[in-house]
Write a protein that holds these residues in place. Structure first.
Motif, PDB file in Angstrom:
ATOM      1  N   ALA A 203     -34.649  56.848  27.174  1.00 21.64           N
ATOM      2  CA  ALA A 203     -34.028  56.721  28.496  1.00 21.64           C
ATOM      3  C   ALA A 203     -34.566  55.484  29.224  1.00 21.64           C
ATOM      4  CB  ALA A 203     -34.294  57.981  29.312  1.00 21.64           C
ATOM      5  N   SER A 204     -35.868  55.259  29.113  1.00 21.74           N
ATOM      6  CA  SER A 204     -36.471  54.082  29.758  1.00 21.74           C
ATOM      7  C   SER A 204     -35.915  52.796  29.152  1.00 21.74           C
ATOM      8  CB  SER A 204     -37.985  54.091  29.595  1.00 21.74           C
ATOM      9  OG  SER A 204     -38.517  55.292  30.082  1.00 21.74           O
ATOM     10  N   ALA A 205     -35.828  52.781  27.816  1.00 25.85           N
ATOM     11  CA  ALA A 205     -35.314  51.585  27.134  1.00 25.85           C
ATOM     12  C   ALA A 205     -33.843  51.372  27.471  1.00 25.85           C
ATOM     13  CB  ALA A 205     -35.499  51.739  25.626  1.00 25.85           C
ATOM     14  N   ALA A 206     -33.083  52.457  27.508  1.00 23.64           N
ATOM     15  CA  ALA A 206     -31.640  52.345  27.813  1.00 23.64           C
ATOM     16  C   ALA A 206     -31.425  51.831  29.230  1.00 23.64           C
ATOM     17  CB  ALA A 206     -30.971  53.706  27.640  1.00 23.64           C
ATOM     18  N   THR A 207     -32.300  52.238  30.143  1.00 27.58           N
ATOM     19  CA  THR A 207     -32.186  51.768  31.528  1.00 27.58           C
ATOM     20  C   THR A 207     -32.400  50.260  31.594  1.00 27.58           C
ATOM     21  OG1 THR A 207     -33.043  53.897  32.256  1.00 27.58           O
ATOM     22  CG2 THR A 207     -33.058  52.127  33.866  1.00 27.58           C
ATOM     23  N   ALA A 208     -33.462  49.800  30.940  1.00 36.17           N
ATOM     24  CA  ALA A 208     -33.749  48.360  30.947  1.00 36.17           C
ATOM     25  C   ALA A 208     -32.626  47.583  30.265  1.00 36.17           C
ATOM     26  CB  ALA A 208     -35.075  48.097  30.249  1.00 36.17           C
ATOM     27  N   LEU A 209     -32.129  48.106  29.147  1.00 34.70           N
ATOM     28  CA  LEU A 209     -31.045  47.437  28.426  1.00 34.70           C
ATOM     29  C   LEU A 209     -29.773  47.380  29.288  1.00 34.70           C
ATOM     30  CD1 LEU A 209     -29.953  46.263  25.717  1.00 34.70           C
ATOM     31  CD2 LEU A 209     -29.253  48.588  25.129  1.00 34.70           C
ATOM     32  N   SER A 210     -29.512  48.463  29.989  1.00 35.28           N
ATOM     33  CA  SER A 210     -28.303  48.518  30.818  1.00 35.28           C
ATOM     34  C   SER A 210     -28.393  47.562  31.997  1.00 35.28           C
ATOM     35  CB  SER A 210     -28.074  49.938  31.333  1.00 35.28           C
ATOM     36  OG  SER A 210     -27.880  50.784  30.254  1.00 35.28           O
TER      37      SER A 210
ATOM     38  N   LEU B 242     -41.994  54.187  34.710  1.00 35.61           N
ATOM     39  CA  LEU B 242     -41.948  53.174  33.651  1.00 35.61           C
ATOM     40  C   LEU B 242     -40.553  52.533  33.597  1.00 35.61           C
ATOM     41  CD1 LEU B 242     -43.240  51.827  31.111  1.00 35.61           C
ATOM     42  CD2 LEU B 242     -42.238  53.684  29.790  1.00 35.61           C
ATOM     43  N   ALA B 243     -39.522  53.369  33.690  1.00 32.58           N
ATOM     44  CA  ALA B 243     -38.146  52.847  33.658  1.00 32.58           C
ATOM     45  C   ALA B 243     -37.898  51.928  34.848  1.00 32.58           C
ATOM     46  CB  ALA B 243     -37.156  54.003  33.673  1.00 32.58           C
ATOM     47  N   ASN B 244     -38.421  52.330  36.019  1.00 30.31           N
ATOM     48  CA  ASN B 244     -38.289  51.487  37.212  1.00 30.31           C
ATOM     49  C   ASN B 244     -38.943  50.129  36.977  1.00 30.31           C
ATOM     50  OD1 ASN B 244     -37.224  52.458  39.977  1.00 30.31           O
ATOM     51  ND2 ASN B 244     -38.010  54.304  38.999  1.00 30.31           N
ATOM     52  N   LEU B 245     -40.144  50.173  36.402  1.00 34.61           N
ATOM     53  CA  LEU B 245     -40.894  48.937  36.167  1.00 34.61           C
ATOM     54  C   LEU B 245     -40.162  48.038  35.164  1.00 34.61           C
ATOM     55  CD1 LEU B 245     -43.620  47.463  36.736  1.00 34.61           C
ATOM     56  CD2 LEU B 245     -44.492  48.573  34.686  1.00 34.61           C
ATOM     57  N   LEU B 246     -39.719  48.654  34.062  1.00 36.32           N
ATOM     58  CA  LEU B 246     -39.013  47.883  33.029  1.00 36.32           C
ATOM     59  C   LEU B 246     -37.732  47.270  33.585  1.00 36.32           C
ATOM     60  CD1 LEU B 246     -39.271  50.121  29.813  1.00 36.32           C
ATOM     61  CD2 LEU B 246     -40.293  47.878  30.201  1.00 36.32           C
ATOM     62  N   ALA B 247     -36.994  48.069  34.339  1.00 43.17           N
ATOM     63  CA  ALA B 247     -35.721  47.585  34.902  1.00 43.17           C
ATOM     64  C   ALA B 247     -35.978  46.435  35.869  1.00 43.17           C
ATOM     65  CB  ALA B 247     -35.007  48.733  35.608  1.00 43.17           C
ATOM     66  N   MET B 248     -37.023  46.575  36.663  1.00 42.01           N
ATOM     67  CA  MET B 248     -37.352  45.526  37.643  1.00 42.01           C
ATOM     68  C   MET B 248     -37.773  44.241  36.929  1.00 42.01           C
ATOM     69  SD  MET B 248     -37.391  45.016  40.880  1.00 42.01           S
ATOM     70  CE  MET B 248     -37.687  46.429  41.928  1.00 42.01           C
TER      71      MET B 248
ATOM     72  N   ALA C 115     -33.993  49.634  40.900  1.00 42.68           N
ATOM     73  CA  ALA C 115     -34.901  50.787  41.035  1.00 42.68           C
ATOM     74  C   ALA C 115     -34.076  52.036  41.380  1.00 42.68           C
ATOM     75  CB  ALA C 115     -35.937  50.509  42.119  1.00 42.68           C
ATOM     76  N   VAL C 116     -33.078  51.851  42.243  1.00 44.68           N
ATOM     77  CA  VAL C 116     -32.190  52.981  42.575  1.00 44.68           C
ATOM     78  C   VAL C 116     -31.461  53.431  41.314  1.00 44.68           C
ATOM     79  CG1 VAL C 116     -30.219  53.703  43.962  1.00 44.68           C
ATOM     80  CG2 VAL C 116     -31.908  52.159  44.945  1.00 44.68           C
ATOM     81  N   ALA C 117     -30.951  52.452  40.544  1.00 45.96           N
ATOM     82  CA  ALA C 117     -30.205  52.781  39.321  1.00 45.96           C
ATOM     83  C   ALA C 117     -31.096  53.523  38.327  1.00 45.96           C
ATOM     84  CB  ALA C 117     -29.647  51.509  38.694  1.00 45.96           C
ATOM     85  N   ALA C 118     -32.334  53.049  38.156  1.00 49.24           N
ATOM     86  CA  ALA C 118     -33.250  53.691  37.201  1.00 49.24           C
ATOM     87  C   ALA C 118     -33.575  55.118  37.647  1.00 49.24           C
ATOM     88  CB  ALA C 118     -34.532  52.866  37.089  1.00 49.24           C
TER      89      ALA C 118
ATOM     90  N   ARG D 268     -39.605  69.271  36.309  1.00 46.15           N
ATOM     91  CA  ARG D 268     -39.466  68.719  34.954  1.00 46.15           C
ATOM     92  C   ARG D 268     -40.803  68.279  34.338  1.00 46.15           C
ATOM     93  NH1 ARG D 268     -33.734  65.400  34.864  1.00 46.15           N
ATOM     94  NH2 ARG D 268     -32.780  66.405  36.656  1.00 46.15           N
ATOM     95  N   GLY D 269     -41.832  68.221  35.146  1.00 45.39           N
ATOM     96  CA  GLY D 269     -43.152  67.882  34.597  1.00 45.39           C
ATOM     97  C   GLY D 269     -43.559  66.449  34.897  1.00 45.39           C
ATOM     98  N   SER D 270     -44.858  66.193  34.715  1.00 46.67           N
ATOM     99  CA  SER D 270     -45.411  64.884  35.077  1.00 46.67           C
ATOM    100  C   SER D 270     -44.923  63.781  34.134  1.00 46.67           C
ATOM    101  CB  SER D 270     -46.933  64.949  35.085  1.00 46.67           C
ATOM    102  OG  SER D 270     -47.374  65.388  33.819  1.00 46.67           O
ATOM    103  N   ALA D 271     -44.639  64.162  32.879  1.00 49.17           N
ATOM    104  CA  ALA D 271     -44.175  63.149  31.914  1.00 49.17           C
ATOM    105  C   ALA D 271     -42.868  62.526  32.409  1.00 49.17           C
ATOM    106  CB  ALA D 271     -43.975  63.785  30.548  1.00 49.17           C
ATOM    107  N   TRP D 272     -42.034  63.348  32.950  1.00 47.83           N
ATOM    108  CA  TRP D 272     -40.746  62.860  33.464  1.00 47.83           C
ATOM    109  C   TRP D 272     -40.974  61.821  34.572  1.00 47.83           C
ATOM    110  CZ3 TRP D 272     -38.508  63.262  38.371  1.00 47.83           C
ATOM    111  CH2 TRP D 272     -37.145  62.967  38.449  1.00 47.83           C
ATOM    112  N   LEU D 273     -41.933  62.135  35.468  1.00 48.86           N
ATOM    113  CA  LEU D 273     -42.220  61.218  36.579  1.00 48.86           C
ATOM    114  C   LEU D 273     -42.822  59.904  36.058  1.00 48.86           C
ATOM    115  CD1 LEU D 273     -42.209  60.892  39.663  1.00 48.86           C
ATOM    116  CD2 LEU D 273     -44.528  61.808  39.681  1.00 48.86           C
ATOM    117  N   VAL D 274     -43.710  60.018  35.074  1.00 47.02           N
ATOM    118  CA  VAL D 274     -44.333  58.817  34.505  1.00 47.02           C
ATOM    119  C   VAL D 274     -43.270  57.926  33.868  1.00 47.02           C
ATOM    120  CG1 VAL D 274     -45.876  58.003  32.668  1.00 47.02           C
ATOM    121  CG2 VAL D 274     -46.588  59.887  34.161  1.00 47.02           C
ATOM    122  N   PHE D 275     -42.363  58.537  33.128  1.00 50.75           N
ATOM    123  CA  PHE D 275     -41.317  57.741  32.477  1.00 50.75           C
ATOM    124  C   PHE D 275     -40.321  57.186  33.490  1.00 50.75           C
ATOM    125  CE2 PHE D 275     -42.889  59.553  28.537  1.00 50.75           C
ATOM    126  CZ  PHE D 275     -42.744  58.467  27.681  1.00 50.75           C
ATOM    127  N   LEU D 276     -40.118  57.921  34.576  1.00 51.72           N
ATOM    128  CA  LEU D 276     -39.251  57.396  35.638  1.00 51.72           C
ATOM    129  C   LEU D 276     -39.848  56.108  36.220  1.00 51.72           C
ATOM    130  CD1 LEU D 276     -37.448  59.361  38.390  1.00 51.72           C
ATOM    131  CD2 LEU D 276     -38.771  57.393  39.025  1.00 51.72           C
TER     132      LEU D 276
END
Lengths: 146, 269
Positions: free
Chosen positions: B92-99, B43-49, B73-76, B33-41
């Motif tokens: 997706a990152s924002a929705a993860t943190a909001l959820s 980021l989502a982990n960090l935001l959720a945490m 982190a598992v959920a994100a 899926r590309g490096s952007a996907w990994l970076v945002f993953l």
């Protein structure tokens, strides 16, 4: 320090509802649900789940991955239930005593009323008046002792 | 008298193992899926945490906070693995943190959540997309990595077999009966070869916090969840898993109460 000792020293984590305590319980209780209800202050619900039957073997403690001291929590819960039962017993006894006292006071009032009525009836009769006059005369006679 | 011994894995270890078993899948998907996907993953982990830690109960040591919140982190990670193709990664990152806040923090923090945060995020994203989102394409290697990770979880006793096996059985039975062409789940191999179904079975249906705890209830929960996922996917491809799992999360406490093992039977076992 042994590995088990190190694990015991760790801080308690929240219950993740893994259910490992269920098969560990030798008397078939549901420690997870009892834990949840005791935490919520619902001792009665925990009692209905069989809290009194807990043998405090601490098998659930050993199975819990979150290091929750379930057995001691159940012991405190049982003690709390016992204390509440004692309080209830004392409250019931006090209420019974209060009700009996009320009945006794009511009975006393009734008895006093009856006695007063009896005295009033005796006072209003002719014999009583004659007897009183006789007593008064006896007091006025010379040489009569006061 | 038998001396009770503590289980091999404590709660932080279990969560760490879940993350570790997902790591190969994440790496394979990062290539695809590309490096952007990994970076945002990440980021989502960090935001959720951050959300999980900031909204945690006060009075806990920081280390405990972090380890007690590895489940987010598992959920994100699950959100990004199950994300539909062409999804907005910022969203997706924002929705993860909001959820995490809505499904977990509002319910009292770790172990208290009724709904799976990852599934809530995916449902929000799917509903926001307004169209039927297409599930992300998966490679054969991802399928193998998924099954290996799930095998490790099962072999280590980190997840109960009941809910995942029942989930897959329910999904296969429903897919075979209804021949659900829209999900591509028309036969057994199509279900077992779909990483979304495997992840859903082991990491979502097998999640103890939002699932059932009683053995019979876990079986019923798995069968119903698997069936619903295939049925809802036929109606809304891409968000069948989150919608079905959120509904089953809601029903899990009731299933636990109705299908609780009687004490006499529990003692005998």
């Amino acid at each position: 320090m042994p590995a088990s000792g190190k694990a015991e020293a760790r801080s308690e984590l929240p219950c993740i509802r893994c259910g490992d305590c269920l098969p560990a319980c030798p008397v078939g209780l549901d420690p997870q649900q009892m834990h949840v209800h005791l935490r919520a202050g619902q001792d009665d619900v925990a009692a209905s789940l069989g809290l009194e039957d807990c043998t405090a073997c601490a098998a659930c403690d050993a199975a819990c991955p979150s290091h929750i001291a379930l057995a001691s929590q159940f012991r405190i819960g049982r003690e709390s239930l016992a204390a509440r039962a004692l309080l209830m017993q004392q409250a019931t006894a006090a209420r019974e005593r209060f009700e009996q006292r009320g009945q006794r006071l009511a009975r006393d009032v009734e008895d006093r009323k009856q006695r007063d009525l009896e005295l009033a009836r005796q006072a209003s009769s002719g014999d009583a008046v004659a007897a009183a006059l006789e007593r008064a005369k006896a007091r006025r006679r010379p040489g009569a002792s006061e | 008298m038998m001396t009770p011994t503590r289980g091999v894995y404590d709660t932080p270890s279990r969560m760490a193992w879940s993350l570790a078993t997902l790591a190969p899948v994440v790496l394979l998907e990062a290539f695809a899926r590309g490096s952007a996907w990994l970076v945002f993953l990440l980021l989502a982990n960090l935001l959720a945490m951050v959300v999980a830690v900031l909204t945690n109960r006060p009075g806990r040591p920081i280390a405990s906070w972090v380890f007690a919140n590895l489940d987010v982190a598992v959920a994100a990670t699950l959100v990004f693995l199950l994300l539909y193709a062409g999804a907005n990664l910022w969203l997706a990152s924002a929705a993860t943190a909001l959820s995490v806040f809505l499904a977990r923090s509002l319910f009292g923090g770790p172990g208290q959540n009724l709904f799976h945060p990852g599934m809530l995020a995916l449902a929000l994203l799917g509903l926001h997309a307004a169209i039927s989102p297409a599930p992300a394409p998966w490679s054969e290697w991802t399928v193998i990595a998924c099954w290996l990770g799930c095998g490790v979880l099962l072999a280590r006793g980190l997840v109960s077999w009941r809910a995942p096996v029942a989930f897959l059985a329910g999904a296969i039975a429903t897919a075979v009966v209804f021949d659900n062409a829209s999900t591509g789940a028309g036969d057994i191999a199509a279900v077992l070869g779909n990483p979304a179904m495997v992840i859903g079975a082991f990491f979502v249906a097998g999640d103890p916090t939002t699932g059932c705890i009683q053995p019979r209830a876990r079986l019923a929960y798995g069968v119903c969840a698997g069936t619903l996922v295939v049925l809802v996917s036929g109606w809304q491809p891409g968000i069948g898993l989150p919608l079905a799992m959120l509904l089953m999360n809601f029903l899990a406490p009731w299933l636990d109460r109705v299908l609780a093992t009687p004490r006499r039977e529990a003692i005998a076992r």
